[in-house]
Design an enzyme around this catalytic site. Structure first.
Site, PDB file in Angstrom:
ATOM      1  N   ASP A  82       0.834  -1.210   0.000  1.00 37.57           N
ATOM      2  CA  ASP A  82       0.000   0.000   0.000  1.00 37.57           C
ATOM      3  C   ASP A  82       0.867   1.258   0.000  1.00 37.57           C
ATOM      4  OD1 ASP A  82       0.779  -0.778   2.634  1.00 37.57           O
ATOM      5  OD2 ASP A  82      -0.828   0.409   3.537  1.00 37.57           O
ATOM      6  N   GLU A 147       0.382  -1.617   5.720  1.00 34.25           N
ATOM      7  CA  GLU A 147       1.431  -1.029   6.570  1.00 34.25           C
ATOM      8  C   GLU A 147       1.169   0.447   6.854  1.00 34.25           C
ATOM      9  OE1 GLU A 147       4.966   1.069   7.880  1.00 34.25           O
ATOM     10  OE2 GLU A 147       3.898   1.435   6.009  1.00 34.25           O
TER      11      GLU A 147
HETATM   12  C1  LIG Z   1       1.475   3.586  14.388  1.00 29.61           C
HETATM   13  S1  LIG Z   1       0.795   2.844  13.065  1.00 29.61           S
HETATM   14  C2  LIG Z   1       1.218   3.926  11.772  1.00 29.61           C
HETATM   15  C3  LIG Z   1       2.351   3.479  10.989  1.00 29.61           C
HETATM   16  C4  LIG Z   1       2.916   4.553  10.143  1.00 29.61           C
HETATM   17  N1  LIG Z   1       3.878   3.973   9.246  1.00 29.61           N
HETATM   18  C5  LIG Z   1       4.357   4.657   8.195  1.00 29.61           C
HETATM   19  O1  LIG Z   1       4.282   5.832   8.025  1.00 29.61           O
HETATM   20  C6  LIG Z   1       3.523   5.633  11.021  1.00 29.61           C
HETATM   21  O2  LIG Z   1       2.826   6.621  11.283  1.00 29.61           O
HETATM   22  O3  LIG Z   1       4.661   5.520  11.469  1.00 29.61           O
HETATM   23 ZN   LIG Z   2       6.711   2.317   3.980  1.00 36.83          ZN
HETATM   24 ZN   LIG Z   3       5.012   5.110   4.438  1.00 36.82          ZN
END
Ligand SMILES: CSCC[C@H](NC=O)C(=O)O
Ligand SMILES: [Zn+2]
Ligand SMILES: [Zn+2]
Length: 408
Positions: A82, A147
């Protein structure tokens, strides 16, 4: 850097651009098209292909290149399928067209995060296979959904499934972040996301009066305490050149809610915070600190967690870790300089490490501005191809790490 004309484009760059055109964009990703794309790759490369539906409509696709010694644990190459949404009006080119400019920059959502890595894995495996190599350890490539919204319908569920345990992963690679310099960033741990909503309740009344004990005053106190903590951590980061962003705890106030009218003092107001807790923090003491800020603000101030990751893990970056030894040796041999860091954000690596599999977050992208989640996310095709070369060296080394004490 110059680019080749379309007729000379490297087939893996063409494949990368095809993948970028699949609209796996949150909040409504076309996961079906991505799964079909990887099934076709498995067919073309002669790899095993398994589909694991971890939640309705959420499929993890696993492509497998078996090793020669099935007694050994395997190498897991993970990537998410995604991508985050776009503000189309701020882009120079359609973010789902994978336009390549005359210099060789490919513009697309996912160009850095992390569709490049998925195709780099595949191309490295293709080359090694075509050259007739076999390695002792099995290599699995996992292509996972969800993700970008936390992995709760993706890797978080997958690591709990029998199909994951059956992969017998000994070591994993997952995403990192581009580095604008000549060096490559590699992540050996992550900060833990704590998403906290503080709700304050107080006396309502007419907006013209000095109402006592209002929700807003108490919320203001908590906000001040938390933003003072933010400033302290920021200063700590600023004043120590050895500290990188991921080594301190960050927080941002990301939402304020409450109120109905200018002249009605509301009985409830809330503030939401995105904390990223550094791995060396005492989590229990930190939670108590949050609670005490709420208590100090007065009666009726409570907090709740929307995310609370409690299992920070660190993958050792010294020669006590044979995976690190193999990884860093290849980089040294290739004259690549590495910058080991703690990932400021959260990736699927946290779920992998939490079930005991050491993992490194590595996107082989140097000399590249950090544009993940940004407008005009782009990657130069030459950087992409250099990354393929890097994996082509890394995979043989990792898949040939001799039996560990636990494996003999
Ligand atoms: C805490 S779940 C969210 C995951 C997200 N990952 C990528 O950007 C992030 O905000 O880090
Ligand atoms: Zn990523
Ligand atoms: Zn990302």
């Amino acid at each position: 850097m110059t680019s080749k004309g379309p007729e000379e484009e490297h087939p893996s760059v063409t494949l990368f651009r095809q993948y970028l055109r699949i609209r796996t964009v949150q909040p409504k990703p076309d996961y079906g098209a991505a799964v079909a794309f990887f099934e076709e790759r498995a067919r073309q490369l002669g790899l095993g292909c398994q589909k694991v539906e971890v939640a309705p409509g959420y499929v993890v696709t696993v492509l497998t290149w078996p090793g020669t010694n099935p007694a050994l644990s395997s190498i897991l190459l993970n990537s998410h399928t995604d991508v985050v949404p776009v503000f189309k009006e701020h882009w120079s080119h359609d973010p789902f067209e994978a336009f390549k400019d005359s210099e060789g920059y490919i513009y697309a959502r996912g160009a850095q995060d992390m569709k490049c890595v998925s195709i780099q894995y595949l191309e490295a495996v293709r080359r090694l296979k075509v050259e007739g190599h076999r390695f002792p350890r099995t290599i699995h490539m996992t292509f996972v959904p969800d993700e970008e919204v936390g992995g709760h319908q993706g890797m978080e569920l997958f690591v709990q499934r029998p199909e994951f345990h059956a992969l017998r992963a000994g070591f994993a690679l997952d995403e990192g972040i581009a580095n604008p310099t000549d060096a490559f960033t590699v992540f050996y741990s992550e900060r833990s996301p704590w998403w906290v909503r503080v709700t304050s309740t107080g006396r309502p009344g007419h907006g013209s009066l000095f109402i006592e004990d209002t929700a807003a005053e108490k919320l203001h106190k908590v906000v001040s305490s938390i933003l003072a903590f933010r400033e302290k951590e920021w200063q700590r980061l600023q004043s120590n050149p050895h500290l990188k962003e991921g080594a301190v705890t960050s927080v941002n106030l990301t939402k304020l809610e409450g109120g109905v009218a200018y002249n009605v003092v509301p009985a409830t107001m809330s503030a939401s915070f995105d904390f990223r807790v550094a791995p060396d923090v005492d989590f229990k003491a930190f939670e108590e600190q949050l609670q005490s800020w709420c208590q100090a603000a007065g009666e009726g101030v409570t907090l709740e967690f929307a995310q609370k990751w409690m299992h920070p893990q660190v993958t050792p970056t010294d020669d006590s870790n044979p995976w690190w030894a193999a990884f860093s040796r290849v980089c040294k041999d290739m004259n690549l300089s590495l910058e080991p860091e703690i990932m400021p954000a959260a990736t699927d690596s946290r779920f992998i490490r939490a079930v005991g599999v050491p993992a490194l977050g590595f996107s082989p992208l140097n000399r590249t501005p950090v544009l993940l989640h940004d407008h005009d996310e782009r990657l130069h095709e030459a950087v992409f191809l250099r990354g393929v070369d890097i994996y082509t060296r890394l995979l043989p080394a990792l898949a040939s790490v001799p039996a560990l004490p636990s494996e003999s």
